[in-house]
Design an enzyme around this catalytic site. Structure first.
Site, PDB file in Angstrom:
ATOM      1  N   SER A  29       0.833  -1.195   0.000  1.00 59.75           N
ATOM      2  CA  SER A  29       0.000   0.000   0.000  1.00 59.75           C
ATOM      3  C   SER A  29       0.873   1.252   0.000  1.00 59.75           C
ATOM      4  CB  SER A  29      -0.899   0.021   1.242  1.00 59.75           C
ATOM      5  OG  SER A  29      -1.739   1.146   1.171  1.00 59.75           O
TER       6      SER A  29
ATOM      7  N   ASN B 205       0.015   4.116   0.499  1.00 62.71           N
ATOM      8  CA  ASN B 205      -0.364   4.898   1.689  1.00 62.71           C
ATOM      9  C   ASN B 205      -1.080   3.934   2.618  1.00 62.71           C
ATOM     10  OD1 ASN B 205      -1.624   6.520   3.660  1.00 62.71           O
ATOM     11  ND2 ASN B 205      -1.303   8.294   2.324  1.00 62.71           N
TER      12      ASN B 205
ATOM     13  N   HIS C 187       3.348  17.618   0.642  1.00 63.19           N
ATOM     14  CA  HIS C 187       4.319  16.881   1.458  1.00 63.19           C
ATOM     15  C   HIS C 187       5.489  17.796   1.832  1.00 63.19           C
ATOM     16  CE1 HIS C 187       2.267  13.242  -0.051  1.00 63.19           C
ATOM     17  NE2 HIS C 187       2.772  12.653   1.020  1.00 63.19           N
TER      18      HIS C 187
ATOM     19  N   LYS D  89      10.595  15.863  -0.236  1.00 61.04           N
ATOM     20  CA  LYS D  89      10.042  14.711  -0.964  1.00 61.04           C
ATOM     21  C   LYS D  89      10.164  14.975  -2.462  1.00 61.04           C
ATOM     22  CE  LYS D  89       5.967  11.724  -1.432  1.00 61.04           C
ATOM     23  NZ  LYS D  89       6.472  10.386  -1.142  1.00 61.04           N
TER      24      LYS D  89
ATOM     25  N   GLY E  39       2.920   8.673  -4.235  1.00 63.36           N
ATOM     26  CA  GLY E  39       2.433   7.381  -4.718  1.00 63.36           C
ATOM     27  C   GLY E  39       0.938   7.245  -4.441  1.00 63.36           C
ATOM     28  N   THR E  40       0.512   7.861  -3.344  1.00 63.74           N
ATOM     29  CA  THR E  40      -0.913   7.820  -2.988  1.00 63.74           C
ATOM     30  C   THR E  40      -1.741   8.518  -4.063  1.00 63.74           C
ATOM     31  OG1 THR E  40      -0.192   8.093  -0.711  1.00 63.74           O
ATOM     32  CG2 THR E  40      -2.543   8.381  -1.144  1.00 63.74           C
TER      33      THR E  40
HETATM   34  N1  LIG Z   1       2.983   3.615   2.503  1.00 68.59           N
HETATM   35  C1  LIG Z   1       2.982   4.664   3.294  1.00 68.59           C
HETATM   36  O1  LIG Z   1       1.962   4.998   3.899  1.00 68.59           O
HETATM   37  C2  LIG Z   1       4.224   5.447   3.473  1.00 68.59           C
HETATM   38  C3  LIG Z   1       5.305   5.156   2.735  1.00 68.59           C
HETATM   39  N2  LIG Z   1       6.473   5.829   2.911  1.00 68.59           N
HETATM   40  C4  LIG Z   1       7.573   5.338   2.140  1.00 68.59           C
HETATM   41  O2  LIG Z   1       8.452   4.653   3.014  1.00 68.59           O
HETATM   42  C5  LIG Z   1       9.766   4.771   2.548  1.00 68.59           C
HETATM   43  C6  LIG Z   1      10.640   5.379   3.614  1.00 68.59           C
HETATM   44  O3  LIG Z   1      10.263   6.730   3.832  1.00 68.59           O
HETATM   45  P1  LIG Z   1      11.067   7.675   4.804  1.00 68.59           P
HETATM   46  O4  LIG Z   1      11.242   7.018   6.114  1.00 68.59           O
HETATM   47  O5  LIG Z   1      10.395   8.968   4.762  1.00 68.59           O
HETATM   48  O6  LIG Z   1      12.484   7.788   4.077  1.00 68.59           O
HETATM   49  P2  LIG Z   1      13.889   7.848   4.744  1.00 68.59           P
HETATM   50  O7  LIG Z   1      14.856   8.092   3.629  1.00 68.59           O
HETATM   51  O8  LIG Z   1      13.896   8.746   5.920  1.00 68.59           O
HETATM   52  O9  LIG Z   1      14.092   6.368   5.303  1.00 68.59           O
HETATM   53  C7  LIG Z   1      14.337   5.254   4.525  1.00 68.59           C
HETATM   54  C8  LIG Z   1      15.199   4.376   5.363  1.00 68.59           C
HETATM   55  O10 LIG Z   1      15.333   3.118   4.762  1.00 68.59           O
HETATM   56  C9  LIG Z   1      16.684   2.756   4.853  1.00 68.59           C
HETATM   57  N3  LIG Z   1      17.002   1.760   3.842  1.00 68.59           N
HETATM   58  C10 LIG Z   1      17.314   1.964   2.539  1.00 68.59           C
HETATM   59  N4  LIG Z   1      17.565   0.800   1.962  1.00 68.59           N
HETATM   60  C11 LIG Z   1      17.425  -0.144   2.924  1.00 68.59           C
HETATM   61  C12 LIG Z   1      17.587  -1.531   2.937  1.00 68.59           C
HETATM   62  N5  LIG Z   1      17.959  -2.145   1.813  1.00 68.59           N
HETATM   63  N6  LIG Z   1      17.354  -2.207   4.109  1.00 68.59           N
HETATM   64  C13 LIG Z   1      16.993  -1.559   5.218  1.00 68.59           C
HETATM   65  N7  LIG Z   1      16.851  -0.229   5.262  1.00 68.59           N
HETATM   66  C14 LIG Z   1      17.061   0.456   4.133  1.00 68.59           C
HETATM   67  C15 LIG Z   1      17.448   4.048   4.695  1.00 68.59           C
HETATM   68  O11 LIG Z   1      18.753   3.965   5.207  1.00 68.59           O
HETATM   69  C16 LIG Z   1      16.598   4.971   5.534  1.00 68.59           C
HETATM   70  O12 LIG Z   1      16.938   4.928   6.888  1.00 68.59           O
HETATM   71  C17 LIG Z   1       9.654   5.591   1.265  1.00 68.59           C
HETATM   72  O13 LIG Z   1       9.487   4.700   0.187  1.00 68.59           O
HETATM   73  C18 LIG Z   1       8.411   6.393   1.478  1.00 68.59           C
HETATM   74  O14 LIG Z   1       7.866   6.868   0.301  1.00 68.59           O
HETATM   75  C19 LIG Z   1       6.595   6.821   3.812  1.00 68.59           C
HETATM   76  C20 LIG Z   1       5.514   7.186   4.564  1.00 68.59           C
HETATM   77  C21 LIG Z   1       4.256   6.524   4.449  1.00 68.59           C
HETATM   78  O1  LIG Z   2       7.151   9.958   1.600  1.00 72.98           O
HETATM   79  C1  LIG Z   2       6.263  10.043   2.475  1.00 72.98           C
HETATM   80  O2  LIG Z   2       6.479  10.448   3.631  1.00 72.98           O
HETATM   81  C2  LIG Z   2       4.918   9.621   2.128  1.00 72.98           C
HETATM   82  N1  LIG Z   2       4.731   8.993   1.008  1.00 72.98           N
HETATM   83  C3  LIG Z   2       3.543   8.432   0.592  1.00 72.98           C
HETATM   84  C4  LIG Z   2       3.219   8.829  -0.825  1.00 72.98           C
HETATM   85  O3  LIG Z   2       4.131   9.050  -1.619  1.00 72.98           O
HETATM   86  O4  LIG Z   2       2.048   8.865  -1.154  1.00 72.98           O
HETATM   87  C5  LIG Z   2       2.449   8.407   1.570  1.00 72.98           C
HETATM   88  C6  LIG Z   2       2.461   9.446   2.587  1.00 72.98           C
HETATM   89  O5  LIG Z   2       1.691  10.546   2.198  1.00 72.98           O
HETATM   90  C7  LIG Z   2       3.821   9.850   3.072  1.00 72.98           C
END
Ligand SMILES: NC(=O)C1=CN([C@@H]2O[C@H](COP(=O)(O)OP(=O)(O)OC[C@H]3O[C@@H](n4cnc5c(N)ncnc54)[C@H](O)[C@@H]3O)[C@@H](O)[C@H]2O)C=CC1
Ligand SMILES: O=C(O)C1=N[C@H](C(=O)O)C[C@H](O)C1
Length: 255
Positions: free
Chosen positions: A124, A126, A156, A160, A165-166
């Site tokens: 997901s 989001n 955002h 970012k 993606g949402t």
């Molecule tokens: N589905 C959702 O609701 C949400 C999704 N996201 C997504 O989650 C991901 C992380 O977002 P943030 O924390 O904001 O980014 P960020 O850059 O702060 O954190 C990503 C972390 O993952 C680590 N990482 C990278 N490759 C890795 C690996 N192979 N193994 C373990 N750790 C690894 C990085 O070192 C970093 O600490 C992004 O793809 C973001 O778009 C973020 C917020 C909500």
């Molecule tokens: O990068 C984020 O933080 C987030 N990413 C997601 C997106 O790209 O939709 C979801 C959320 O809004 C936070």
């Protein structure tokens, strides 16, 4: 107890682990971080809890041996799309996967599909419950008023880079062109999405604001409980919500 491993401990992962500490049905066993800067510490210590829970490992610890010594039922991923290369090992061990990674390439989605014949995966972009309920409501509005002009607004934090993606998932679900997505990048906004339905004499707006990154952890926790019961298949949160709603409706007493 459902045993959970957690990958990605960046700005989102650090907050998203929090709801796991309060769960009676899910046990957060470990956290895997890319670098080794926090290796040997506990994820719980980032939330001022008075116990040590979820030791932090680094990618250099990752191996089949690691999974055997630190067994889990589900892995949650808040890292990035390149981490999909680890899923093959997870799938071979029958470990379910909850991916919160916002965007995968077409090739990576094809890999998820292929691996989902061996294990169950929920992905997901989001993972908040709120945005997925908003998505369902938007489908209802569109079906009731197919003539609406639909625009999607996403805001955002400044750094970012990619389009939300949402927002892309909303556009695809409603069959709207991606040109109708409007992005704002400012300060520290965690994530706001709005769908605007425009008509000649009125407007409907559906909006969702994330006010704490813990909301992502709350959604991921629900996904862990749900995906644990599945053996194989690639799912999204609508599948989960629709199934839960059907169960709820079946449980209602009809007078
Ligand atoms: N589905 C959702 O609701 C949400 C999704 N996201 C997504 O989650 C991901 C992380 O977002 P943030 O924390 O904001 O980014 P960020 O850059 O702060 O954190 C990503 C972390 O993952 C680590 N990482 C990278 N490759 C890795 C690996 N192979 N193994 C373990 N750790 C690894 C990085 O070192 C970093 O600490 C992004 O793809 C973001 O778009 C973020 C917020 C909500
Ligand atoms: O990068 C984020 O933080 C987030 N990413 C997601 C997106 O790209 O939709 C979801 C959320 O809004 C936070």
């Amino acid at each position: 107890m459902i045993r959970v491993g957690f990958m990605g401990f960046g700005q989102t992962g650090r907050e998203a682990v929090f709801p796991f500490f309060g769960s009676k049905r899910v046990d957060l066993c470990w956290v895997m971080k890319h670098s080794d800067e926090l290796r040997g510490l506990y994820a719980s210590s980032f939330h001022h809890l008075d116990y040590d829970k979820a030791p932090i490992f680094s990618e250099c610890d990752w191996s089949e041996e690691f999974l055997i010594q630190n067994p889990v039922d589900v892995v949650v991923d808040f890292s990035n799309s390149s981490n999909v290369c680890k899923y093959d090992l997870l799938a071979r061990h029958g470990i379910r996967i909850v991916s919160a990674v916002s965007k995968y390439s077409d090739e990576e989605v094809a890999l998820l599909q292929q691996l989902s014949t061996q294990t169950a995966i929920i992905w997901s972009p989001n993972i908040t419950l709120g945005i997925n309920i908003l998505l369902m409501a938007s489908r209802f509005i569109q079906a009731a008023t197919p003539e609406a002009d639909i625009q999607i607004l996403e805001s955002h934090f400044k750094d970012k880079k990619e389009i939300s993606g949402t927002a892309q998932r909303i556009a695809d679900t409603l069959g709207v062109d991606h040109d109708n997505i409007h992005s704002i990048r400012a300060g520290g906004i965690l994530g706001e999405h709005e769908i605007i339905f425009g008509y000649p004499y009125q407007t409907i707006r559906l909006s969702h604001d994330t006010i704490s990154r813990r909301a992502f952890g709350r959604g991921a926790l629900s996904c862990c409980r749900w995906i644990y019961k599945k053996k194989t298949g690639l799912f999204n949160m609508s599948d989960m919500l629709v199934e839960d709603m059907r169960d709820w409706l079946n449980g209602l007493e009809i007078a």
